[in-house]
Design a protein around this motif. Structure first.
Motif, PDB file in Angstrom:
ATOM      1  N   VAL A 106       0.837  -1.207   0.000  1.00  0.00           N
ATOM      2  CA  VAL A 106       0.000   0.000   0.000  1.00  0.00           C
ATOM      3  C   VAL A 106       0.866   1.249   0.000  1.00  0.00           C
ATOM      4  CG1 VAL A 106      -1.704   1.312   1.305  1.00  0.00           C
ATOM      5  CG2 VAL A 106      -1.922  -1.178   1.126  1.00  0.00           C
ATOM      6  N   GLN A 107       1.973   1.240   0.753  1.00  0.00           N
ATOM      7  CA  GLN A 107       2.814   2.431   0.858  1.00  0.00           C
ATOM      8  C   GLN A 107       3.515   2.769  -0.450  1.00  0.00           C
ATOM      9  OE1 GLN A 107       5.236   2.979   4.524  1.00  0.00           O
ATOM     10  NE2 GLN A 107       4.318   1.040   5.156  1.00  0.00           N
ATOM     11  N   ALA A 108       3.870   1.761  -1.226  1.00  0.00           N
ATOM     12  CA  ALA A 108       4.603   2.006  -2.477  1.00  0.00           C
ATOM     13  C   ALA A 108       3.834   2.914  -3.440  1.00  0.00           C
ATOM     14  CB  ALA A 108       4.959   0.682  -3.140  1.00  0.00           C
ATOM     15  N   PRO A 109       2.553   2.615  -3.762  1.00  0.00           N
ATOM     16  CA  PRO A 109       1.837   3.518  -4.670  1.00  0.00           C
ATOM     17  C   PRO A 109       1.598   4.902  -4.073  1.00  0.00           C
ATOM     18  CG  PRO A 109       0.374   1.800  -3.832  1.00  0.00           C
ATOM     19  CD  PRO A 109       1.754   1.416  -3.450  1.00  0.00           C
ATOM     20  N   VAL A 110       1.460   4.983  -2.733  1.00  0.00           N
ATOM     21  CA  VAL A 110       1.284   6.292  -2.110  1.00  0.00           C
ATOM     22  C   VAL A 110       2.551   7.128  -2.287  1.00  0.00           C
ATOM     23  CG1 VAL A 110       0.957   7.495   0.085  1.00  0.00           C
ATOM     24  CG2 VAL A 110      -0.446   5.511  -0.471  1.00  0.00           C
ATOM     25  N   PHE A 111       3.720   6.488  -2.100  1.00  0.00           N
ATOM     26  CA  PHE A 111       4.986   7.194  -2.302  1.00  0.00           C
ATOM     27  C   PHE A 111       5.093   7.694  -3.746  1.00  0.00           C
ATOM     28  CE2 PHE A 111       9.402   7.137  -3.718  1.00  0.00           C
ATOM     29  CZ  PHE A 111       9.995   7.983  -2.788  1.00  0.00           C
ATOM     30  N   LEU A 112       4.761   6.826  -4.697  1.00  0.00           N
ATOM     31  CA  LEU A 112       4.810   7.223  -6.102  1.00  0.00           C
ATOM     32  C   LEU A 112       3.792   8.324  -6.396  1.00  0.00           C
ATOM     33  CD1 LEU A 112       5.175   3.706  -7.785  1.00  0.00           C
ATOM     34  CD2 LEU A 112       6.959   5.424  -7.438  1.00  0.00           C
ATOM     35  N   GLY A 113       2.616   8.232  -5.749  1.00  0.00           N
ATOM     36  CA  GLY A 113       1.592   9.250  -5.933  1.00  0.00           C
ATOM     37  C   GLY A 113       2.048  10.606  -5.424  1.00  0.00           C
ATOM     38  N   LEU A 114       2.673  10.613  -4.230  1.00  0.00           N
ATOM     39  CA  LEU A 114       3.172  11.871  -3.675  1.00  0.00           C
ATOM     40  C   LEU A 114       4.263  12.445  -4.575  1.00  0.00           C
ATOM     41  CD1 LEU A 114       3.321  13.951  -1.370  1.00  0.00           C
ATOM     42  CD2 LEU A 114       5.039  12.482  -0.296  1.00  0.00           C
ATOM     43  N   TYR A 115       5.158  11.576  -5.048  1.00  0.00           N
ATOM     44  CA  TYR A 115       6.242  12.031  -5.918  1.00  0.00           C
ATOM     45  C   TYR A 115       5.670  12.681  -7.179  1.00  0.00           C
ATOM     46  CZ  TYR A 115      10.578  11.866  -8.631  1.00  0.00           C
ATOM     47  OH  TYR A 115      11.670  12.206  -9.383  1.00  0.00           O
ATOM     48  N   HIS A 116       4.644  12.051  -7.745  1.00  0.00           N
ATOM     49  CA  HIS A 116       4.028  12.604  -8.956  1.00  0.00           C
ATOM     50  C   HIS A 116       3.347  13.939  -8.673  1.00  0.00           C
ATOM     51  CE1 HIS A 116       1.814  12.664 -12.774  1.00  0.00           C
ATOM     52  NE2 HIS A 116       0.761  13.022 -12.057  1.00  0.00           N
ATOM     53  N   VAL A 117       2.593  14.019  -7.571  1.00  0.00           N
ATOM     54  CA  VAL A 117       1.878  15.254  -7.240  1.00  0.00           C
ATOM     55  C   VAL A 117       2.862  16.396  -7.006  1.00  0.00           C
ATOM     56  CG1 VAL A 117       0.434  16.370  -5.490  1.00  0.00           C
ATOM     57  CG2 VAL A 117      -0.167  14.099  -6.339  1.00  0.00           C
ATOM     58  N   LEU A 118       3.954  16.129  -6.285  1.00  0.00           N
ATOM     59  CA  LEU A 118       4.930  17.179  -6.006  1.00  0.00           C
ATOM     60  C   LEU A 118       5.653  17.617  -7.278  1.00  0.00           C
ATOM     61  CD1 LEU A 118       6.463  15.915  -2.639  1.00  0.00           C
ATOM     62  CD2 LEU A 118       4.767  17.705  -2.977  1.00  0.00           C
ATOM     63  N   ARG A 119       5.975  16.672  -8.136  1.00  0.00           N
ATOM     64  CA  ARG A 119       6.608  17.037  -9.413  1.00  0.00           C
ATOM     65  C   ARG A 119       5.637  17.822 -10.293  1.00  0.00           C
ATOM     66  NH1 ARG A 119      11.203  15.236 -11.508  1.00  0.00           N
ATOM     67  NH2 ARG A 119      10.313  15.307 -13.606  1.00  0.00           N
ATOM     68  N   SER A 120       4.352  17.553 -10.149  1.00  0.00           N
ATOM     69  CA  SER A 120       3.354  18.267 -10.944  1.00  0.00           C
ATOM     70  C   SER A 120       3.289  19.742 -10.563  1.00  0.00           C
ATOM     71  CB  SER A 120       1.971  17.621 -10.786  1.00  0.00           C
ATOM     72  OG  SER A 120       1.977  16.303 -11.288  1.00  0.00           O
ATOM     73  N   PHE A 121       3.611  20.068  -9.307  1.00  0.00           N
ATOM     74  CA  PHE A 121       3.690  21.469  -8.914  1.00  0.00           C
ATOM     75  C   PHE A 121       4.734  22.180  -9.770  1.00  0.00           C
ATOM     76  CE2 PHE A 121       1.803  20.244  -4.750  1.00  0.00           C
ATOM     77  CZ  PHE A 121       0.830  21.229  -4.674  1.00  0.00           C
ATOM     78  N   ASN A 122       5.878  21.548  -9.957  1.00  0.00           N
ATOM     79  CA  ASN A 122       6.945  22.140 -10.756  1.00  0.00           C
ATOM     80  C   ASN A 122       6.546  22.250 -12.229  1.00  0.00           C
ATOM     81  OD1 ASN A 122       8.523  22.361  -8.529  1.00  0.00           O
ATOM     82  ND2 ASN A 122       9.993  20.781  -9.100  1.00  0.00           N
ATOM     83  N   ARG A 123       5.907  21.186 -12.733  1.00  0.00           N
ATOM     84  CA  ARG A 123       5.537  21.202 -14.156  1.00  0.00           C
ATOM     85  C   ARG A 123       4.498  22.277 -14.444  1.00  0.00           C
ATOM     86  NH1 ARG A 123       5.909  15.457 -13.837  1.00  0.00           N
ATOM     87  NH2 ARG A 123       3.672  15.259 -13.629  1.00  0.00           N
TER      88      ARG A 123
END
Length: 315
Positions: A106-123
């Motif tokens: 369960v934690q793995a997709p959440v980590f990937l989700g957070l990484y994507h959301v934070l990178r989306s701020f930059n994009r």
């Protein structure tokens, strides 16, 4: 495609940012840092019950190792029969191997989700990956549940002078795009924040592994495969955090540190609770033996043999 992960993760992050931002200010770097930390806390609280089940499953697996090895040896030439007998053994003891890896899954997709959301701020905010759009125009683009104002707030947030959405290895073009949001940060400023977090994350990973290895049974620790895995967890994984840390944004390092610190504390509390429960069961068994044991000098009660019972009925 993974919006079912991205939206819940961003919603939890949004909630905690609004909570801390109302006190510290929406553009405050500590408000965003605490939002990331409490995202970890929220997730780990939701996973607390499965985590306790995971510890029990791990212990149960260690207890069943002798029986598992006996079945593997007995049915070494018949894989199908071996699998069937394994399933029977697991069913008899109420053992579910999947519970041992559920929290991690369960934690793995959440980590990937957070990484994507934070990178989306930059994009969205700096124009990276959005060719033809200026940073100023792009800053008006929402990011999942975050409004355009939230995007600008995130890009303006600094932790000891470093934007929390950059990494030590971020290219100069990325750093230059932060000029409208508080000025261009230097690599030295970013490193001064990121390196201590990397060291903390590495140490936390090592001590978590040390606590897990310490709890292994002597038989499990002596297994060659377990010995190799233990060395990987103790030394290679923490080293991997140090090597990979410069490529991770500061917000992700905060997530990593928070998650490992929570894991360390949770392990201590859960193991203490389980040890206490097992000690109580052992005392109960010992007390029951004392109660049922014959008194000193008294003969132990024995059942009459079938022949004696027949003679008694004839009389």
């Amino acid at each position: 495609m993974l919006d079912f992960i991205y939206y819940p993760v961003s919603a939890i992050l949004w909630f905690w940012h609004k909570a801390f931002g109302s006190v510290l200010g929406p553009d405050n770097g500590f408000a965003w840092a605490l939002a990331v930390v409490f995202l970890v806390c929220t997730l780990r609280v939701l996973l607390l019950k499965p985590a306790i089940k995971q510890v029990r499953t791990t212990r149960q697996m260690q207890e069943l190792q002798p029986q598992i090895k006996a079945l593997q040896k007995k049915y070494a030439g018949d894989r199908q029969r071996q699998a069937t007998e394994m399933q029977k053994l697991q069913k008899e003891h109420g053992f579910n191997p999947l519970m041992g890896c559920l929290p991690a899954l369960v934690q793995a997709p959440v980590f990937l989700g957070l990484y994507h959301v934070l990178r989306s701020f930059n994009r969205t905010g700096t124009g990276l990956g959005n060719l033809g759009m200026t940073p100023e125009a792009d800053a008006n683009t929402p990011n999942y549940v975050f409004s355009a104002a939230d995007v600008q707030s995130f890009l303006s947030a600094r932790l000891f002078g470093a934007p929390i959405s950059v990494a030590v290895t971020s290219p100069q073009s990325t750093l230059a795009s932060f000029a409208p949001y508080g000025g261009v940060p230097t690599v030295a400023t970013i490193a001064a924040v990121a390196i201590p977090l990397m060291v903390l994350a590495s140490l936390a990973t090592h001590f978590n592994a040390r606590a897990s290895v310490k709890r292994q049974s002597a038989e499990a620790a002596a297994n060659p495969q377990s010995a190799i895995m233990n060395k990987l967890m103790l030394w290679v994984f923490p080293l991997g955090v140090l090597v990979g840390g410069p490529f991770l944004m500061i917000a992700i390092l905060l997530y990593w540190v928070s998650n490992n610190i929570w894991t360390y504390g949770q392990q201590h509390l859960v193991f203490t609770r389980i040890d206490r429960e097992e000690a109580a069961k052992q005392r109960e068994v010992a007390e029951q033996r004392v109660i049922t044991a014959p008194k000193p000098g008294a003969r132990p009660a024995t059942r009459p043999k079938p022949a004696q019972q027949k003679r008694k009925r004839r009389k």
